[in-house]
Write a protein that holds these residues in place. Structure first.
Motif, short mmCIF file in Angstrom:
data_model
loop_
_atom_site.label_atom_id
_atom_site.label_comp_id
_atom_site.label_asym_id
_atom_site.label_seq_id
_atom_site.Cartn_x
_atom_site.Cartn_y
_atom_site.Cartn_z
N ARG A 420 0.82 -1.21 0.00
CA ARG A 420 0.00 0.00 0.00
C ARG A 420 0.85 1.27 0.00
N MET A 421 2.13 1.12 0.29
CA MET A 421 3.04 2.27 0.26
C MET A 421 3.39 2.69 -1.16
N ILE A 422 3.14 1.83 -2.14
CA ILE A 422 3.56 2.10 -3.52
C ILE A 422 2.57 3.06 -4.19
N THR A 423 3.10 4.12 -4.77
CA THR A 423 2.26 5.09 -5.47
C THR A 423 2.36 4.97 -6.98
N ASP A 424 3.57 4.76 -7.51
CA ASP A 424 3.81 4.78 -8.95
C ASP A 424 4.81 3.72 -9.34
N VAL A 425 4.63 3.19 -10.54
CA VAL A 425 5.61 2.26 -11.12
C VAL A 425 5.77 2.59 -12.60
N TRP A 426 7.02 2.62 -13.02
CA TRP A 426 7.37 2.75 -14.44
C TRP A 426 8.11 1.50 -14.88
N SER A 427 7.75 0.95 -16.03
CA SER A 427 8.46 -0.17 -16.63
C SER A 427 9.05 0.30 -17.95
N ALA A 428 10.37 0.40 -18.01
CA ALA A 428 11.04 0.97 -19.20
C ALA A 428 10.36 2.27 -19.61
N GLY A 429 10.08 3.10 -18.65
CA GLY A 429 9.49 4.42 -18.90
C GLY A 429 7.99 4.43 -19.06
N ARG A 430 7.36 3.26 -19.13
CA ARG A 430 5.91 3.21 -19.25
C ARG A 430 5.29 3.40 -17.87
N HIS A 431 4.53 4.48 -17.70
CA HIS A 431 3.98 4.83 -16.39
C HIS A 431 2.69 4.02 -16.18
N VAL A 432 2.85 2.80 -15.66
CA VAL A 432 1.75 1.84 -15.65
C VAL A 432 0.96 1.83 -14.35
N VAL A 433 1.54 2.32 -13.27
CA VAL A 433 0.83 2.41 -11.99
C VAL A 433 0.85 3.86 -11.52
N ARG A 434 -0.33 4.39 -11.23
CA ARG A 434 -0.46 5.77 -10.74
C ARG A 434 -1.39 5.76 -9.53
N GLU A 435 -0.98 6.46 -8.51
CA GLU A 435 -1.75 6.50 -7.26
C GLU A 435 -2.08 5.08 -6.76
N GLY A 436 -1.14 4.17 -6.96
CA GLY A 436 -1.27 2.81 -6.44
C GLY A 436 -2.05 1.85 -7.30
N LYS A 437 -2.63 2.31 -8.42
CA LYS A 437 -3.46 1.46 -9.25
C LYS A 437 -2.95 1.40 -10.69
N HIS A 438 -3.09 0.23 -11.29
CA HIS A 438 -2.71 0.08 -12.69
C HIS A 438 -3.65 0.89 -13.56
N VAL A 439 -3.09 1.48 -14.62
CA VAL A 439 -3.87 2.39 -15.46
C VAL A 439 -5.00 1.68 -16.22
N LYS A 440 -4.89 0.36 -16.39
CA LYS A 440 -5.96 -0.41 -17.04
C LYS A 440 -6.59 -1.41 -16.07
N GLY A 441 -6.43 -1.13 -14.79
CA GLY A 441 -6.81 -2.11 -13.78
C GLY A 441 -8.27 -2.51 -13.79
N ASP A 442 -9.19 -1.57 -14.00
CA ASP A 442 -10.61 -1.90 -13.94
C ASP A 442 -10.98 -2.94 -15.00
N ALA A 443 -10.53 -2.73 -16.23
CA ALA A 443 -10.87 -3.66 -17.31
C ALA A 443 -10.21 -5.02 -17.09
N ILE A 444 -8.97 -5.02 -16.63
CA ILE A 444 -8.26 -6.28 -16.42
C ILE A 444 -8.93 -7.08 -15.29
N ARG A 445 -9.30 -6.41 -14.22
CA ARG A 445 -9.98 -7.09 -13.11
C ARG A 445 -11.34 -7.65 -13.55
N ALA A 446 -12.07 -6.88 -14.31
CA ALA A 446 -13.38 -7.34 -14.76
C ALA A 446 -13.26 -8.60 -15.61
N ALA A 447 -12.29 -8.62 -16.52
CA ALA A 447 -12.09 -9.81 -17.36
C ALA A 447 -11.68 -11.01 -16.53
N TYR A 448 -10.85 -10.79 -15.53
CA TYR A 448 -10.41 -11.90 -14.67
C TYR A 448 -11.57 -12.47 -13.86
N ARG A 449 -12.43 -11.60 -13.35
CA ARG A 449 -13.60 -12.08 -12.60
C ARG A 449 -14.45 -13.03 -13.46
#
Length: 459
Positions: A420-449
Motif C-alpha cells: 500500500r506504500m507504492i504510489t507509482d511504477v514505471w516499466s522501461a518508462g511506461r507509467h503503468v501504476v499511478r496512485e497505487g493502481k494500474h492504469v488499465k486495472g478496472d478492465a483487467i480485473r473485470a475480465a479476470y472475474r
C-alpha cells in the motif's frame, strides 16, 4: 502501451547506486532508458516522494494465480507435500483454455506491477491442449502471455520451458504433464514462433530458454537447450525437494547441484530456481559461478520446500533475485521479509543479511534489484543513466515512512509496511501504476472475474 516521450520524474529522495540522494530529477528517453539524472534540483514533471529501482519478478507460472486458495486441504496421504499439491495443480490446468490463460496472465502481471515489480520472467511450461495435442499454432499459449504483456505494459522476459520426461528414469509424461511436453526439435520450433510474436513488444522484451529440471530434461535435451539459449537467459529448477535430490542421485550418481556444475557451463546468464536443498559446499560453489539464485520465499514456504542458505550464499558473493512462482500471493515486500525471517528462524539470529555499512532492507532490496535484472537479461536494477527506467515510488507520507531517512526507509517498507506504500511504477518508462493502481486495472480485473467464474463451473 508506449513510453511517455521525454518524461521527467522528480523525487525528493532516491536510492542511487552510490547511496541515497535528495531532490533528484530523472529524464526518460523515448526508448524507455534513463537519459539523464540530476541531484539537488527543483521539482518538475511527475513528482514523487521516494524513488527506488523497481525489481524484476524473475520466476512466475502465471496460470497458477487462479489456483490461489484452492490447495489448503490435506490430501488422503498422512503427510501432505509438494507432490500432493502438484496433483491438484495438474487437475486444475487440465480445464484451462487459451482465453483463460491470457486473462489470468494479464491479471497477475497487473498485480505484480501494483506490487512494485517492473518486469517478469515468465517460466512458461503450459504449451498444448488438454490431452497433449499441440495447438495449430504451436506457440499459441506463449502468444497469450505476450499479448498480456502488451496489455499491462510489464517488461517481459518469456522463458518457454523444455519438458521431456516424467522423471529421471525418462518415463513417459503423466496425464497431468502432457500439456507441457516437447522433444528438443519441436521445442526449437515453438521457440522460433514465440520469437516472431515477441517482436511486437518494445525493445526491453527478452526471450530466454528454460530446461525445466534435471527430472524433466535428459542430458541431450539440456545440451540442446543450452545451445538454443546461447547468451540469452537460461532458467532451470534445481534442488527444490528432498525427493528430487534422491531421484537425481539414484539416476545420475550425484546430487543435482554437483551434477550440474560438473556437466554444464553454468555462468552469469543462468538462473537456478529455489536451490533449497544444497549442502554448504554446493552453496559456495554455485555462488562462485556468477549465476543468479532465483528465490521464491512465499511459494517455498507454502510448499514446504525448505530454506535457502542466503547467509552463506551472500558471504560467497552470490547473486540472487526474487520470484512469485505459484503466485499464491503477489507481494514484493513480503517476499523480501519472508526471505530474511527464514534465515533468522533457522539460525536463531537477527539482521542476518545486513552488513556493517548497510541495513538488512538495503542489502535485500539492492541485491534482488540487481540479481533479478541480471537473471532476466534486462539492463536495469539500479537508477543509472543508460539503463531502462524501471522505477517504483513509495509514499513518503505513509505512517511508517514519515520522517525516515536513508536505509530506515527500506527497513520500514519491508518489515513494517506493505504494498500500500507504492504510489507509482514505471516499466522501461511506461507509467503503468499511478496512485497505487494500474492504469488499465478496472478492465483487467473485470475480465479476470469472468474467467474465474467460468473456471469454477468447469472444475
Amino acid at each position: 502501451m508506449s513510453t511517455i516521450s521525454g518524461a521527467h520524474i522528480f523525487a525528493k529522495k532516491a536510492l542511487l547506486p552510490d547511496g541515497w540522494a535528495e531532490n533528484v530529477a530523472i529524464t526518460v528517453s523515448d526508448d524507455g532508458h534513463i537519459s539523464s539524472m540530476q541531484r539537488d534540483t527543483v521539482p518538475a514533471g511527475n513528482s514523487v516522494g521516494i524513488l527506488l529501482p523497481a525489481p524484476a519478478n524473475l520466476h512466475s507460472h502465471a496460470f497458477q494465480r487462479a489456483m490461489a486458495g484452492m490447495s489448503e486441504r490435506r490430501g488422503q496421504e498422512a503427510h501432505d507435500s509438494f507432490w500432493t499439491w502438484r496433483e491438484i495443480m495438474f487437475r486444475f490446468l487440465d480445464v484451462l483454455t487459451p482465453e483463460d490463460i491470457g486473462s489470468i496472465a494479464a491479471f497477475v502481471q497487473m498485480e505484480m506491477l501494483e506490487a512494485g515489480y517492473a518486469s517478469i520472467g515468465e517460466f512458461h511450461y503450459l504449451h498444448h491442449q488438454p490431452g497433449g495435442t499441440p495447438y495449430a499454432n504451436l506457440a499459441e499459449l506463449s502468444d497469450r502471455i505476450i499479448e498480456a504483456a502488451e496489455k499491462t505494459g510489464i517488461g517481459l522476459t518469456l522463458l518457454p520451458v523444455l519438458y521431456q520426461h516424467g522423471g529421471c528414469d525418462r518415463r513417459p509424461l503423466a496425464p497431468g504433464q502432457v500439456r507441457f511436453g516437447n522433444d528438443p526439435d519441436r521445442f526449437a520450433m515453438l521457440f522460433e514462433l514465440a520469437a516472431g510474436t515477441m517482436s511486437r513488444l518494445p525493445e526491453d522484451a527478452v526471450l530466454g530458454v528454460a530446461p525445466h529440471s534435471l527430472r524433466a530434461v535428459d542430458e541431450d535435451g539440456l545440451t540442446a537447450a543450452i545451445a538454443l539459449a546461447g547468451d540469452r537467459p537460461l532458467h532451470m529448477h534445481l534442488a527444490e525437494q528432498v525427493a528430487e535430490v534422491e531421484e537425481v542421485i539414484a539416476a545420475r550418481g550425484t546430487r543435482p547441484v554437483e551434477w550440474l556444475l560438473r556437466n554444464a557451463p553454468v555462468s552469469e546468464n543462468w538462473c537456478l530456481i529455489h536451490c533449497t536443498q544444497m549442502l554448504p559446499e554446493e552453496t559456495a560453489a554455485l555462488a562462485k559461478t556468477g549465476a543468479v539464485a532465483g528465490l521464491c520465499p512465499i511459494t517455498e514456504s507454502s510448499l514446504g520446500d525448505g530454506i535457502f542458505d542466503g547467509v552463506r550464499y551472500t558471504e560467497n558473493d552470490g547473486k540472487f533475485g526474487i520470484g512469485s512462482d505459484s503466485n499464491i500471493r503477489i507481494s514484493l515486500s513480503e517476499e523480501l521479509r519472508t526471505l530474511e525471517y527464514s534465515q533468522r528462524l533457522r539460525d536463531k539470529c537477527r539482521a542476518s543479511i545486513a552488513t556493517p555499512e548497510k541495513s538488512t532492507g538495503r542489502v535485500l532490496f539492492e541485491k534482488v534489484a540487481l540479481g533479478g535484472a541480471q537473471a532476466i537479461g534486462r539492463k536495469a536494477g539500479a537508477l543509472a543513466t543508460g539503463g531502462f527506467a524501471d522505477l517504483v515510488a513509495l509514499d513518503e507520507k505513509a505512517i511508517d515512512l514519515e520522517g525516515r531517512e536513508g536505509d530506515e526507509i527500506l527497513d520500514a517498507y519491508i518489515f513494517a509496511g506493505d504494498d500500500r506504500m507504492i504510489t507509482d511504477v514505471w516499466s522501461a518508462g511506461r507509467h503503468v501504476v499511478r496512485e497505487g493502481k494500474h492504469v488499465k486495472g478496472d478492465a483487467i480485473r473485470a475480465a479476470y472475474r469472468k474467467t474465474v467464474a467460468a473456471l469454477r463451473m468447469r472444475l
